[in-house]
Design a protein around this motif. Structure first.
Motif, mmCIF file in Angstrom:
data_model
loop_
_atom_site.group_PDB
_atom_site.id
_atom_site.type_symbol
_atom_site.label_atom_id
_atom_site.label_comp_id
_atom_site.label_asym_id
_atom_site.label_seq_id
_atom_site.Cartn_x
_atom_site.Cartn_y
_atom_site.Cartn_z
ATOM 1 N N LEU A 5 0.828 -1.214 0.000
ATOM 2 C CA LEU A 5 0.000 0.000 0.000
ATOM 3 C C LEU A 5 0.863 1.265 0.000
ATOM 4 C CD1 LEU A 5 -2.920 -0.942 2.422
ATOM 5 C CD2 LEU A 5 -2.972 -0.787 -0.069
ATOM 6 N N GLN A 6 1.962 1.234 0.771
ATOM 7 C CA GLN A 6 2.869 2.392 0.790
ATOM 8 C C GLN A 6 3.447 2.640 -0.598
ATOM 9 O OE1 GLN A 6 5.904 2.029 3.782
ATOM 10 N NE2 GLN A 6 4.431 1.771 5.441
ATOM 11 N N SER A 7 3.844 1.562 -1.268
ATOM 12 C CA SER A 7 4.406 1.691 -2.609
ATOM 13 C C SER A 7 3.367 2.262 -3.577
ATOM 14 C CB SER A 7 4.908 0.327 -3.097
ATOM 15 O OG SER A 7 5.333 0.391 -4.432
ATOM 16 N N LEU A 8 2.142 1.716 -3.526
ATOM 17 C CA LEU A 8 1.080 2.202 -4.406
ATOM 18 C C LEU A 8 0.727 3.656 -4.099
ATOM 19 C CD1 LEU A 8 -1.355 -0.864 -4.526
ATOM 20 C CD2 LEU A 8 -0.014 0.047 -6.412
ATOM 21 N N GLU A 9 0.677 3.984 -2.819
ATOM 22 C CA GLU A 9 0.337 5.345 -2.409
ATOM 23 C C GLU A 9 1.335 6.347 -2.975
ATOM 24 O OE1 GLU A 9 -1.237 6.967 1.787
ATOM 25 O OE2 GLU A 9 0.910 6.534 1.775
ATOM 26 N N GLY A 10 2.632 6.031 -2.837
ATOM 27 C CA GLY A 10 3.666 6.939 -3.335
ATOM 28 C C GLY A 10 3.658 7.055 -4.842
ATOM 29 N N GLN A 11 3.540 5.927 -5.536
ATOM 30 C CA GLN A 11 3.585 5.929 -6.997
ATOM 31 C C GLN A 11 2.364 6.617 -7.604
ATOM 32 O OE1 GLN A 11 4.015 1.734 -7.616
ATOM 33 N NE2 GLN A 11 6.246 1.791 -7.648
ATOM 34 N N MET A 12 1.206 6.429 -7.002
ATOM 35 C CA MET A 12 0.000 7.068 -7.529
ATOM 36 C C MET A 12 0.005 8.570 -7.282
ATOM 37 S SD MET A 12 -3.086 4.328 -6.938
ATOM 38 C CE MET A 12 -3.073 2.777 -7.851
ATOM 39 N N ASN A 13 0.588 8.988 -6.181
ATOM 40 C CA ASN A 13 0.736 10.433 -5.944
ATOM 41 C C ASN A 13 1.670 11.055 -6.972
ATOM 42 O OD1 ASN A 13 -1.009 10.670 -3.768
ATOM 43 N ND2 ASN A 13 0.563 10.146 -2.266
ATOM 44 N N ASP A 14 2.749 10.315 -7.279
ATOM 45 C CA ASP A 14 3.705 10.824 -8.280
ATOM 46 C C ASP A 14 3.068 10.943 -9.657
ATOM 47 O OD1 ASP A 14 5.598 10.896 -6.302
ATOM 48 O OD2 ASP A 14 6.522 8.971 -6.848
ATOM 49 N N LYS A 15 2.140 10.034 -9.987
ATOM 50 C CA LYS A 15 1.491 10.029 -11.295
ATOM 51 C C LYS A 15 0.231 10.901 -11.332
ATOM 52 C CE LYS A 15 4.053 6.868 -13.502
ATOM 53 N NZ LYS A 15 4.685 7.066 -14.816
ATOM 54 N N GLY A 16 -0.085 11.547 -10.196
ATOM 55 C CA GLY A 16 -1.295 12.368 -10.141
ATOM 56 C C GLY A 16 -2.573 11.550 -10.164
ATOM 57 N N MET A 17 -2.510 10.335 -9.601
ATOM 58 C CA MET A 17 -3.671 9.436 -9.601
ATOM 59 C C MET A 17 -4.156 9.163 -8.178
ATOM 60 S SD MET A 17 -2.256 6.663 -12.353
ATOM 61 C CE MET A 17 -3.525 5.515 -11.869
ATOM 62 N N SER A 18 -3.983 10.115 -7.293
ATOM 63 C CA SER A 18 -4.322 9.888 -5.896
ATOM 64 C C SER A 18 -5.805 9.620 -5.686
ATOM 65 C CB SER A 18 -3.887 11.092 -5.046
ATOM 66 O OG SER A 18 -4.475 12.283 -5.556
ATOM 67 N N ASP A 19 -6.662 10.051 -6.612
ATOM 68 C CA ASP A 19 -8.103 9.844 -6.472
ATOM 69 C C ASP A 19 -8.559 8.481 -6.981
ATOM 70 O OD1 ASP A 19 -8.438 12.348 -5.384
ATOM 71 O OD2 ASP A 19 -8.847 13.316 -7.311
ATOM 72 N N PHE A 20 -7.667 7.758 -7.648
ATOM 73 C CA PHE A 20 -8.066 6.479 -8.224
ATOM 74 C C PHE A 20 -8.365 5.443 -7.139
ATOM 75 C CE2 PHE A 20 -6.913 2.211 -9.695
ATOM 76 C CZ PHE A 20 -7.815 2.062 -10.739
ATOM 77 N N LEU A 21 -7.541 5.411 -6.105
ATOM 78 C CA LEU A 21 -7.672 4.417 -5.036
ATOM 79 C C LEU A 21 -7.970 5.097 -3.715
ATOM 80 C CD1 LEU A 21 -7.382 1.499 -3.903
ATOM 81 C CD2 LEU A 21 -4.918 1.956 -3.663
ATOM 82 N N SER A 22 -9.115 4.760 -3.134
ATOM 83 C CA SER A 22 -9.454 5.214 -1.784
ATOM 84 C C SER A 22 -9.440 4.000 -0.877
ATOM 85 C CB SER A 22 -10.847 5.863 -1.760
ATOM 86 O OG SER A 22 -10.863 7.031 -2.536
ATOM 87 N N TYR A 23 -8.645 4.050 0.171
ATOM 88 C CA TYR A 23 -8.569 2.880 1.036
ATOM 89 C C TYR A 23 -8.827 3.279 2.487
ATOM 90 C CZ TYR A 23 -3.787 4.653 1.526
ATOM 91 O OH TYR A 23 -2.687 5.453 1.738
#
Length: 554
Positions: free
Chosen positions: A445-463
C-alpha cells in the motif's frame, strides 16, 4: 435461488414419481407384505441416485474453471453461480444424508414385515402364502427371508444389498461428521482423509442393487395372475381349473450406474489432470518471512498463466504427499513469477514454515528449499473486477490476499497505459483484529500510495483500514502519535480507523458519488460479513445505482 428451487423441484418430482410407480399392479403382492414402506424405501433411492450424480461435479475444479471461462462471456450472473460450488456441494450432501436416512428407516420396517410374514405360519394368510413361493427351486421368491431360522441380521451381513448398505452408511456417517466446521478447522487431516471414503461410498452404491432384494411381479406373470382378481384365491393358485397361476417375481435390474457413471468418469479425468500438473516442475525463487508469521513463496512454473484473484492448490511432499491446500495468488499477471502469502495457523502450514527455514535466523540456501507441487490456477469471483467502472474491495485479515493481486495489476495496467482498463475508481476496505496483520500488506500500500501520488492518480484508489481490536497500551501509543504525518500502525498517510465500518454510510456515500453506475462489491472474509454486505447491496441498489455482490469461495 432459482438454481436451488430447480434442484429441489427435481428432487420432489423424482420422489413423488417413484413413490407412485410402486403403487402399480406389478407391486401389488409386494405391498401386501410391506405396505407403503415399499414406496417409502424406493422413492428416496431414486432421489439418492440423482443427488449422487451431482455431488462430484462441484468439486471438479478444472471443469468449473473451464465452464467459468466459457460462460462469463455470455452471462456474468451465470458464471458467478459457479463460485458457490462448495455451498451447492454441501446442500447436495445434506440431501443425500436425508434420503439415506429415509431409505434406511423404510427398509428397517420392510425387513420387520418380511420377518413377520414368514413367522405367521398361517396357510390362509396371504402374506404367509407369498412368503412360501420359491421354496422349491428358490428361483422366483418374493420374501428374502426364506425360513424361520433366517433373521434380518443374517440377511444384512450375508447379502450384497446388506453388506454394501452397511458400507455406504458407515462411509457417509464418517464423511458427514468429519465435515463439521469445528473438525474441519481444528483437525483438517481428519476431514481430508475421511472424505476419501467417497470411493467406498460410490463402489457400494453401484453394487447395492445387484442383490435384487425387493422384487415385483414379472410382466409375463401379470397375464396369468392379475392381482386385483386373484389375491382372494391364493388357496387355488396353480391348481387345475384355476385361471390364477402361481405368481412369479423378479427384481429390477440395477440402475444406479446409469446415474453416476458419467460424473465418475469426469472426476477420474479431473484427478488425472491434477496428477499431471502435480508432476510439472515448480521452482521456489524466493522466500520472504513477513511479520505476524506470514510466509511468502515466490515461484515459477513453465507455461503458468494466471488472472487476478485466482488461487492454486499447493502440495509439499516433504510435509505430506496427500494434502493439498488452497492459497490465493498475491502476484499480478504482469509479473514474471507467481506468489502466495501463507499464514501459519495449523500443523501443515507450521511444517511448511519450518521446511522453508522460517524458524532460522540465517538465510536458507536455494537448493535446500523443499519441493512443492502446484494445481491450478482456478478462477474466482475476483476475475470480474475489471468489468466494473467502480469497485469495492473488502478484505478481512488474511482475506486481503486476492486484492493484493488486483491492486498490483491495476498499477501495472496504468503504467503500461492499457486502454482496456474499464475501472475508474476503487474503494478498498481492510478489517484486521491485530496490528501485526497489517505489516506485510502495508508495504504494498505504501508503494502504491507513493507511486500514484507521483502520477497524479491519488483519487483512483481510496482505502480505509480498520483495526477492530486493540489493547489499552496500544491505544495510548495511538493517541500520542495520532497527529504524526504518517499513521503509527501502517506508516501510510491515510490514518487507520478504529472499530468497524458503518456500511450503511459507506454504501450511501458511494451511491451518491457514482449515480447511474454498476458497482462491483468483492469480499474475501467471514460469512457474517458477507451477509451484512449482501444485505447492503440489496437495500442500496436503486434505479440509478446498482451494487453487485461477489464473494470469494474456496
Amino acid at each position: 435461488m432459482f438454481v436451488v428451487l430447480v434442484w429441489l423441484g427435481i428432487n420432489a418430482f423424482l420422489f413423488v414419481h417413484f413413490y407412485m410407480a410402486f403403487l402399480t399392479p406389478r407391486w401389488f403382492y409386494t405391498r401386501v407384505l410391506l405396505g407403503h414402506a415399499l414406496s417409502w424405501a424406493r422413492a428416496p433411492a431414486a432421489a439418492l441416485n440423482f443427488n449422487c450424480m451431482l455431488i462430484l461435479l462441484p468439486v471438479c475444479r478444472n471443469l468449473l474453471s473451464f465452464l467459468r471461462g466459457s460462460i462469463q462471456f455470455c452471462s456474468r450472473t451465470a458464471a458467478r453461480q459457479l463460485d458457490r460450488n462448495l455451498t451447492f456441494h454441501k446442500l447436495v450432501a445434506y440431501m443425500i444424508a436425508f434420503h439415506t436416512a429415509v431409505h434406511i428407516i423404510a427398509h428397517l420396517f420392510n425387513f420387520e414385515f418380511f420377518w413377520d410374514a414368514q413367522l405367521t405360519n398361517d396357510t390362509s394368510s396371504l402374506p404367509y402364502v407369498l412368503s412360501q413361493i420359491g421354496n422349491n427351486d428358490n428361483a422366483s421368491f418374493l420374501n428374502p427371508i426364506r425360513n424361520n431360522h433366517t433373521s434380518p441380521t443374517l440377511i444384512t451381513f450375508t447379502t450384497i444389498a446388506g453388506l454394501t448398505g452397511v458400507a455406504i452408511t458407515l462411509a457417509l456417517i464418517l464423511i458427514i461428521t468429519s465435515s463439521m466446521e469445528v473438525i474441519r478447522r481444528s483437525y483438517f487431516e481428519v476431514f481430508w482423509y475421511t472424505h476419501h471414503l467417497f470411493v467406498i461410498f460410490f463402489m457400494g452404491l453401484v453394487f447395492h442393487g445387484y442383490g435384487r432384494i425387493v422384487r415385483g411381479q414379472t410382466v409375463s406373470s401379470l397375464r396369468t395372475n392379475q392381482p386385483e382378481r386373484c389375491f382372494n384365491h391364493s388357496d387355488t393358485w396353480g391348481e387345475d381349473g384355476s385361471d390364477c397361476a402361481v405368481p412369479e417375481f423378479a427384481g429390477n435390474p440395477p440402475g444406479t450406474w446409469k446415474w453416476v457413471l458419467a460424473p465418475m468418469i469426469l472426476y477420474v479425468c479431473e484427478r488425472l489432470v491434477r496428477f499431471y500438473r502435480s508432476h510439472q516442475k515448480v521452482v521456489i525463487t524466493k522466500v520472504v518471512m513477513h511479520p505476524s508469521k506470514t510466509l511468502e513463496l515466490q515461484m515459477k512454473r513453465k507455461g503458468f498463466r494466471m488472472e487476478v484473484g485466482q488461487y492454486v492448490f499447493i502440495q509439499c511432499p516433504s510435509v505430506s504427499r496427500l494434502e493439498w491446500h488452497p492459497f490465493t495468488l498475491t502476484s499480478a499477471p504482469e509479473e514474471d513469477y507467481f506468489s502466495a502469502h501463507i499464514r501459519i495457523v495449523g500443523d501443515w502450514t507450521e511444517a511448511l514454515y519450518q521446511a522453508c527455514g522460517g524458524d532460522r535466523t540465517e538465510p536458507q540456501e536455494a537448493w535446500k528449499l523443499p519441493k512443492v507441487a502446484i494445481d491450478g490456477p482456478f478462477g474466482t469471483a475476483s476475475e470480474d473486477v475489471f468489468r466494473y467502472e467502480v469497485v469495492m474491495l473488502v478484505g478481512a485479515g488474511i482475506g486481503v490476499t486476492p486484492f493484493a493481486s488486483i491492486l498490483k495489476s491495476v498499477w501495472y495496467k496504468h503504467i503500461q497505459k492499457n486502454q482496456e482498463v474499464y475501472t475508474k475508481k476503487i474503494y478498498f476496505y481492510w478489517l484486521c483484529p491485530e496490528t501485526q496483520a497489517f505489516e506485510w500488506f502495508a508495504d504494498l500500500l505504501q508503494s502504491l500510495e507513493g507511486q500514484m501520488n507521483d502520477k497524479g492518480m491519488s483519487d483512483f484508489l481510496s482505502y480505509n483500514i480498520y483495526l477492530t481490536r486493540w489493547k489499552e497500551t496500544e491505544a495510548a501509543h495511538f493517541r500520542v502519535h495520532h497527529e504524526a504525518e504518517n499513521d503509527p500502525i501502517t506508516g501510510l498517510k491515510q490514518k487507520t480507523l478504529y472499530g468497524k465500518p458503518n456500511w450503511d454510510n459507506e454504501f450511501t456515500n458511494i451511491s451518491t458519488k457514482h449515480p447511474g453506475t454498476k458497482v462491483g462489491v468483492f469480499l474475501c472474509g467471514p460469512p457474517q460479513l458477507g451477509k451484512a454486505l449482501e444485505k447492503q447491496c440489496l437495500s442500496h441498489s436503486e434505479a440509478d445505482t446498482q451494487f453487485i455482490f461477489n464473494k470469494e469461495n474456496f
